[in-house]
Design a protein around this motif. Structure first.
Motif, PDB file in Angstrom:
ATOM      1  N   ASN A   1       0.836  -1.184  -0.039  1.00 13.46           N
ATOM      2  CA  ASN A   1       0.088  -0.110  -0.001  1.00 13.46           C
ATOM      3  C   ASN A   1       0.915   1.286  -0.176  1.00 13.46           C
ATOM      4  O   ASN A   1       0.654   2.141  -0.486  1.00 13.46           O
ATOM      5  CB  ASN A   1      -0.910   0.060   1.349  1.00 13.46           C
ATOM      6  CG  ASN A   1      -2.172  -0.208   0.930  1.00 13.46           C
ATOM      7  OD1 ASN A   1      -2.869   0.206   0.282  1.00 13.46           O
ATOM      8  ND2 ASN A   1      -2.622  -1.458   1.435  1.00 13.46           N
ATOM      9  N   ILE A   2       1.762   1.420   0.982  1.00  7.36           N
ATOM     10  CA  ILE A   2       2.773   2.446   1.169  1.00  7.36           C
ATOM     11  C   ILE A   2       3.795   2.561  -0.177  1.00  7.36           C
ATOM     12  O   ILE A   2       3.867   3.632  -0.698  1.00  7.36           O
ATOM     13  CB  ILE A   2       3.739   2.286   2.329  1.00  7.36           C
ATOM     14  CG1 ILE A   2       2.643   2.300   3.477  1.00  7.36           C
ATOM     15  CG2 ILE A   2       4.589   3.551   2.444  1.00  7.36           C
ATOM     16  CD1 ILE A   2       3.340   2.108   4.978  1.00  7.36           C
ATOM     17  N   GLY A   3       4.134   1.355  -0.823  1.00  5.53           N
ATOM     18  CA  GLY A   3       4.886   1.370  -1.890  1.00  5.53           C
ATOM     19  C   GLY A   3       4.501   1.649  -3.179  1.00  5.53           C
ATOM     20  O   GLY A   3       4.983   1.887  -4.127  1.00  5.53           O
ATOM     21  N   TYR A   4       3.022   1.463  -3.247  1.00  3.39           N
ATOM     22  CA  TYR A   4       2.635   1.270  -4.719  1.00  3.39           C
ATOM     23  C   TYR A   4       2.496   2.758  -5.353  1.00  3.39           C
ATOM     24  O   TYR A   4       2.921   2.649  -6.626  1.00  3.39           O
ATOM     25  CB  TYR A   4       0.924   1.496  -4.410  1.00  3.39           C
ATOM     26  CG  TYR A   4       0.346   1.004  -5.780  1.00  3.39           C
ATOM     27  CD1 TYR A   4       0.394  -0.149  -6.368  1.00  3.39           C
ATOM     28  CD2 TYR A   4      -0.966   1.772  -6.203  1.00  3.39           C
ATOM     29  CE1 TYR A   4      -0.042  -0.319  -7.749  1.00  3.39           C
ATOM     30  CE2 TYR A   4      -1.642   1.671  -7.306  1.00  3.39           C
ATOM     31  CZ  TYR A   4      -1.243   0.641  -8.102  1.00  3.39           C
ATOM     32  OH  TYR A   4      -1.711   0.532  -9.331  1.00  3.39           O
ATOM     33  N   GLY A   5       2.892   3.682  -4.921  1.00  2.00           N
ATOM     34  CA  GLY A   5       2.723   5.068  -5.698  1.00  2.00           C
ATOM     35  C   GLY A   5       4.023   4.975  -6.143  1.00  2.00           C
ATOM     36  O   GLY A   5       4.465   5.845  -7.274  1.00  2.00           O
ATOM     37  N   LEU A   6       5.275   4.643  -5.446  1.00  2.00           N
ATOM     38  CA  LEU A   6       6.501   4.675  -5.817  1.00  2.00           C
ATOM     39  C   LEU A   6       6.593   3.817  -7.113  1.00  2.00           C
ATOM     40  O   LEU A   6       7.361   3.917  -8.092  1.00  2.00           O
ATOM     41  CB  LEU A   6       7.412   4.252  -4.719  1.00  2.00           C
ATOM     42  CG  LEU A   6       7.471   5.499  -3.576  1.00  2.00           C
ATOM     43  CD1 LEU A   6       8.759   4.953  -2.368  1.00  2.00           C
ATOM     44  CD2 LEU A   6       8.109   6.622  -4.152  1.00  2.00           C
TER      45      LEU A   6
ATOM     46  N   ARG B   1      -4.804   2.236  10.280  1.00  2.00           N
ATOM     47  CA  ARG B   1      -5.179   2.538   9.102  1.00  2.00           C
ATOM     48  C   ARG B   1      -4.708   3.798   8.658  1.00  2.00           C
ATOM     49  O   ARG B   1      -4.393   4.162   7.776  1.00  2.00           O
ATOM     50  CB  ARG B   1      -6.604   2.279   8.713  1.00  2.00           C
ATOM     51  CG  ARG B   1      -6.813   0.813   8.520  1.00  2.00           C
ATOM     52  CD  ARG B   1      -8.438   0.379   8.590  1.00  2.00           C
ATOM     53  NE  ARG B   1      -8.919  -0.798   8.890  1.00  2.00           N
ATOM     54  CZ  ARG B   1     -10.087  -1.496   8.884  1.00  2.00           C
ATOM     55  NH1 ARG B   1     -10.890  -0.805   7.987  1.00  2.00           N
ATOM     56  NH2 ARG B   1     -10.293  -2.459   9.455  1.00  2.00           N
ATOM     57  N   GLN B   2      -5.123   4.628   9.447  1.00  5.36           N
ATOM     58  CA  GLN B   2      -4.875   6.158   9.421  1.00  5.36           C
ATOM     59  C   GLN B   2      -3.484   6.493   9.198  1.00  5.36           C
ATOM     60  O   GLN B   2      -3.010   7.207   8.130  1.00  5.36           O
ATOM     61  CB  GLN B   2      -5.460   6.947  10.458  1.00  5.36           C
ATOM     62  CG  GLN B   2      -5.603   8.282  10.343  1.00  5.36           C
ATOM     63  CD  GLN B   2      -6.117   8.729   8.895  1.00  5.36           C
ATOM     64  OE1 GLN B   2      -7.479   8.749   9.152  1.00  5.36           O
ATOM     65  NE2 GLN B   2      -5.575   9.372   8.056  1.00  5.36           N
ATOM     66  N   ARG B   3      -2.706   5.544  10.001  1.00  7.76           N
ATOM     67  CA  ARG B   3      -1.285   5.903   9.924  1.00  7.76           C
ATOM     68  C   ARG B   3      -0.688   5.215   8.482  1.00  7.76           C
ATOM     69  O   ARG B   3       0.286   5.986   7.903  1.00  7.76           O
ATOM     70  CB  ARG B   3      -0.499   5.077  10.932  1.00  7.76           C
ATOM     71  CG  ARG B   3      -0.586   5.805  12.257  1.00  7.76           C
ATOM     72  CD  ARG B   3       0.642   5.661  13.060  1.00  7.76           C
ATOM     73  NE  ARG B   3       0.275   5.946  14.370  1.00  7.76           N
ATOM     74  CZ  ARG B   3      -0.237   5.112  15.353  1.00  7.76           C
ATOM     75  NH1 ARG B   3      -0.381   4.040  14.941  1.00  7.76           N
ATOM     76  NH2 ARG B   3      -0.201   5.391  16.525  1.00  7.76           N
ATOM     77  N   VAL B   4      -1.294   4.308   8.014  1.00 10.58           N
ATOM     78  CA  VAL B   4      -0.873   3.702   6.728  1.00 10.58           C
ATOM     79  C   VAL B   4      -1.215   4.815   5.696  1.00 10.58           C
ATOM     80  O   VAL B   4      -0.406   4.952   4.721  1.00 10.58           O
ATOM     81  CB  VAL B   4      -1.503   2.276   6.373  1.00 10.58           C
ATOM     82  CG1 VAL B   4      -1.119   1.830   4.972  1.00 10.58           C
ATOM     83  CG2 VAL B   4      -1.419   1.300   7.544  1.00 10.58           C
ATOM     84  N   ALA B   5      -2.260   5.285   5.806  1.00  8.36           N
ATOM     85  CA  ALA B   5      -2.671   6.422   4.936  1.00  8.36           C
ATOM     86  C   ALA B   5      -1.824   7.575   4.746  1.00  8.36           C
ATOM     87  O   ALA B   5      -1.096   8.236   3.776  1.00  8.36           O
ATOM     88  CB  ALA B   5      -4.110   6.713   4.948  1.00  8.36           C
ATOM     89  N   MET B   6      -1.345   7.695   5.790  1.00  8.29           N
ATOM     90  CA  MET B   6      -0.437   8.917   6.084  1.00  8.29           C
ATOM     91  C   MET B   6       1.089   8.419   5.543  1.00  8.29           C
ATOM     92  O   MET B   6       1.745   9.064   4.836  1.00  8.29           O
ATOM     93  CB  MET B   6      -0.223   9.193   7.519  1.00  8.29           C
ATOM     94  CG  MET B   6      -1.139   9.718   8.367  1.00  8.29           C
ATOM     95  SD  MET B   6      -1.427  11.540   7.934  1.00  8.29           S
ATOM     96  CE  MET B   6       0.185  11.940   8.256  1.00  8.29           C
ATOM     97  N   GLY B   7       1.248   7.229   5.750  1.00  9.75           N
ATOM     98  CA  GLY B   7       2.656   6.699   5.338  1.00  9.75           C
ATOM     99  C   GLY B   7       2.712   6.472   3.823  1.00  9.75           C
ATOM    100  O   GLY B   7       3.731   7.031   3.119  1.00  9.75           O
ATOM    101  N   ARG B   8       1.590   6.315   3.187  1.00 10.53           N
ATOM    102  CA  ARG B   8       1.396   6.637   1.681  1.00 10.53           C
ATOM    103  C   ARG B   8       1.775   7.952   1.118  1.00 10.53           C
ATOM    104  O   ARG B   8       2.181   7.905   0.212  1.00 10.53           O
ATOM    105  CB  ARG B   8      -0.044   5.719   1.098  1.00 10.53           C
ATOM    106  CG  ARG B   8      -0.110   5.490  -0.049  1.00 10.53           C
ATOM    107  CD  ARG B   8      -1.362   4.570  -0.378  1.00 10.53           C
ATOM    108  NE  ARG B   8      -2.679   5.397  -0.063  1.00 10.53           N
ATOM    109  CZ  ARG B   8      -3.655   5.169  -0.423  1.00 10.53           C
ATOM    110  NH1 ARG B   8      -3.918   3.698  -0.766  1.00 10.53           N
ATOM    111  NH2 ARG B   8      -4.783   5.682   0.048  1.00 10.53           N
TER     112      ARG B   8
END
Lengths: 293, 346
Positions: free
Chosen positions: B96-101, B140-147
């Protein structure tokens, strides 16, 4: 309380309605099962015995002989349509049919739901109305097109004309519409274009839906009779469902119809759909009911 | 890092509804700006236009020194955190976090390093291999932040990111987000309908109402010098008291002897006073009838009547009051006067 096995079971008073319910259920079960058992019984006896005595309660010893001849002995002139060959053709039809419908249905639904098409709703309802025009209704024009394109006696001709699917499009459309909008937006910001979003996000999300569709469509495709009968004239292209008919045809003259072999083929033809349904049942229910997004 | 500027940005939906009237403002590099307003005020539309998820009908938007009106969201160098997190349910936290990269063709080893960094910053390291469904709301909120963080964008956009959390977690995440933004120094725009979030997090608040800006200012300015009765009653809990008063001979009178000097035409005026700028004063010259005492632990709210008008007073927990008539005094320096017709501050 260490001995849990002897815990008394509370006795419920016997109700006549319950007895009736079960009686109806048992009758229904027998109604479905007896023909199958007859098929099974016929596969174990010789054809001569079957034609002499009809179905019996005795289980014979011809099961393996019938199996060998059903699977490996060719009938017809070319010697190409062995049971194995027909099984393969049926599998190709069933799987090709199911996968084709899923791919086309998903892509159509993707276009309808996610792209600003001018007449998306109209297009959807047009697709939906094709449910009213099944292949049987348009068999002549379909056949003519297939014939003109030289698709007779090919797997392409067997599968492609059957693929366009309103049902799959409809199910996938409903599913896609329930996927939260933010997911699309998050993917856009993450730099996923339309193709990437489809492959990276939508397809994995649709897994259970795809499995459910596959089951329905595989069984549907496997049981196709009319279209395969029309487009395949070469014996090497026969499917099981169509091939069984071929065997019992030789009733005239002095030939004894090959009951054992034909029933064995029927049994083989029943198995794959049954297995698919048994093994993928839980996926099926999940796909049609669950919404874990 | 980037400044953001909006010039006469306007949004009209195809059905003719004008969600945002022409609006202009600038956001400085590294600033944390909160857009606040009731639902339907156009704050989310504004944010989505900045993100590129919504077309801009008219106007010019630039991020950094680049006009981005027609730039794809992916190329605006922004990251967005959504209200319902919008995590990809089938991917692990790591993916999830790495998808944009990954979509930006970053090398796998770089992605892993950056994801690890982001996870460490957000205390997510032990959850990297879990799916979003196995995480709590705060995680989950933190993951969204991480992303958002992992991409190191020029601009963070937050769309009511805390409204799905419970009160305690919201309080905690509020501080975490603010601290993170301070540390990274990334320009941020944060949309919320919660005035507490706006007050506590913002460097600058933009109060919106029915698609137009009511006031732009620091939390202190907004709180103490509201530009309109809308801002006065929207910001602050309980809201500012708004009382009908009369202006005559250069002074505004609120019944009795209470008056403040004001250079306004004679006639009706709205007199605004924060509940905490009124105090109980046995020698005070205003009679007040307490109807209800609201017990809030750290302080009390007294609801009652002043000359037949509703008034709320905020007193500390040490002041014991019971229902009945008392006398109060008002801190006249804190009074804000409004024009009763336009609602604007005088």
């Amino acid at each position: 309380m260490t001995d849990t096995t002897s815990t008394p079971i509370a006795k419920r008073p016997l109700k006549w309605t319950h007895v009736m319910d079960h009686l109806i259920l048992i009758l229904g079960a027998l109604f479905m099962l007896v023909p199958l058992l007859m098929v099974l019984q016929t596969t174990t006896t010789t054809d001569l015995e079957t034609i002499k005595n009809g179905p019996e309660f005795v289980i014979g010893d011809q099961f393996d002989d019938n199996f060998m001849s059903a699977m490996f002995q060719a009938s017809g002139f070319s010697g190409e349509n062995t049971g194995l060959r027909m099984l393969m053709n049926s599998l190709i039809l069933g799987i090709g049919f199911a996968l084709g419908k899923i791919v086309i249905g998903m892509m159509a639904a993707y276009a309808l739901v996610y792209f600003r098409l001018r007449f998306a709703t109209l297009a959807f309802w047009l697709i939906f109305t094709t449910l009213l025009l099944p292949l049987e209704v348009r068999i002549l024009p379909s056949y003519e097109v297939a014939q003109k394109l030289g698709l007779l006696n090919t797997y392409t001709g067997l599968i492609v004309p059957l693929i366009a699917s309103a049902t799959a499009t409809f199910f996938f459309r409903q599913f896609f519409r329930s996927v939260p909008e933010e997911l699309v937006e998050a993917a856009r910001i993450d730099g996923a274009g339309p193709v990437k979003f489809f492959i990276d996000i939508l397809v994995p999300l649709s897994q259970t839906m795809i499995a459910a569709m596959f089951i329905i469509m595989f069984v549907f495709g496997w049981n196709q009779y009319l279209w395969p009968t029309m487009v395949t004239t070469e014996e090497g292209m026969f499917t099981l469902v169509r091939g069984i008919k071929q065997l019992t045809q030789d009733l005239e003259g002095t030939n004894i119809p090959e009951y054992g072999r034909a029933n064995m083929l029927a049994l083989i033809a029943i198995l794959p759909p049954v297995l698919v349904v048994i093994f993928f049942q839980s996926w099926f229910v999940k796909g049609l009911t669950e919404s874990d997004k | 890092m980037a400044q953001v500027s909006l010039k006469n940005i306007r949004k009209v939906y195809p059905n003719g509804y004008e969600a945002v009237v022409p609006t202009s403002f600038n956001i400085a590099d590294g600033e944390f700006v909160v857009l606040v307003g009731p639902s339907g005020c156009g704050k989310s539309t504004l944010l989505r236009m900045i993100a590129g998820l919504e077309d801009i009908t008219v106007g010019e938007l630039s991020i950094g020194d680049r006009n981005v009106n027609h730039v794809d969201p992916a190329d605006r160098d922004i990251a967005m955190v959504f209200q319902n997190y919008a995590l990809y349910p089938h991917m692990t936290v790591r993916k999830n976090i790495g998808y944009g990269l990954k979509n930006r063709k970053t090398a796998a080893s770089d992605i892993e390093a950056k994801v690890q960094d982001a996870a460490k910053m957000l205390n997510l390291t032990e959850f990297l291999d879990r799916k979003p469904s196995q995480l709590s709301g705060g995680q989950r909120q933190r993951v969204a932040m991480g992303r958002a963080v992992v991409r190191d964008p020029a601009l963070f956009l937050f769309d009511e990111p805390l409204s799905n959390l419970d009160a305690k977690l919201r309080h905690q995440m509020r501080i975490e987000i603010k601290a993170l933004q301070r540390r990274l120094g990334v320009t941020s725009i944060y949309v919320t309908h919660d005035q507490v979030e706006a007050m506590t997090m913002a460097d600058r608040i933009i109060v919106l109402n029915t698609g137009r800006i009511e006031q732009i200012g620091t939390p202190t300015e907004i709180y103490h010098r509201p530009a309109s009765t809308f801002v006065a009653s929207f910001m602050g809990a309980p809201p500012m008291n708004l009382l009908n008063a009369e202006s005559a001979d250069g002074r505004v009178h609120l019944g009795g002897d209470m008056s403040v000097a004001a250079s306004t035409a004679d006639g009706p005026v709205i007199w605004g006073i924060r509940p905490e700028d009124i105090e109980i004063d046995p020698t005070g010259d205003i009679p007040f009838t307490v109807d209800i005492v609201e017990e809030l632990g750290a302080h009390r709210l007294l609801h009652g009547q002043l000359n037949g008008q509703d008034l709320t007073i905020h007193v500390s927990k040490d002041v014991v009051v019971s229902a009945g008539p008392i006398r109060i005094s008002i801190n006249l320096d804190a009074v804000v006067l409004f024009n009763p017709e336009t609602g604007l501050a005088l």
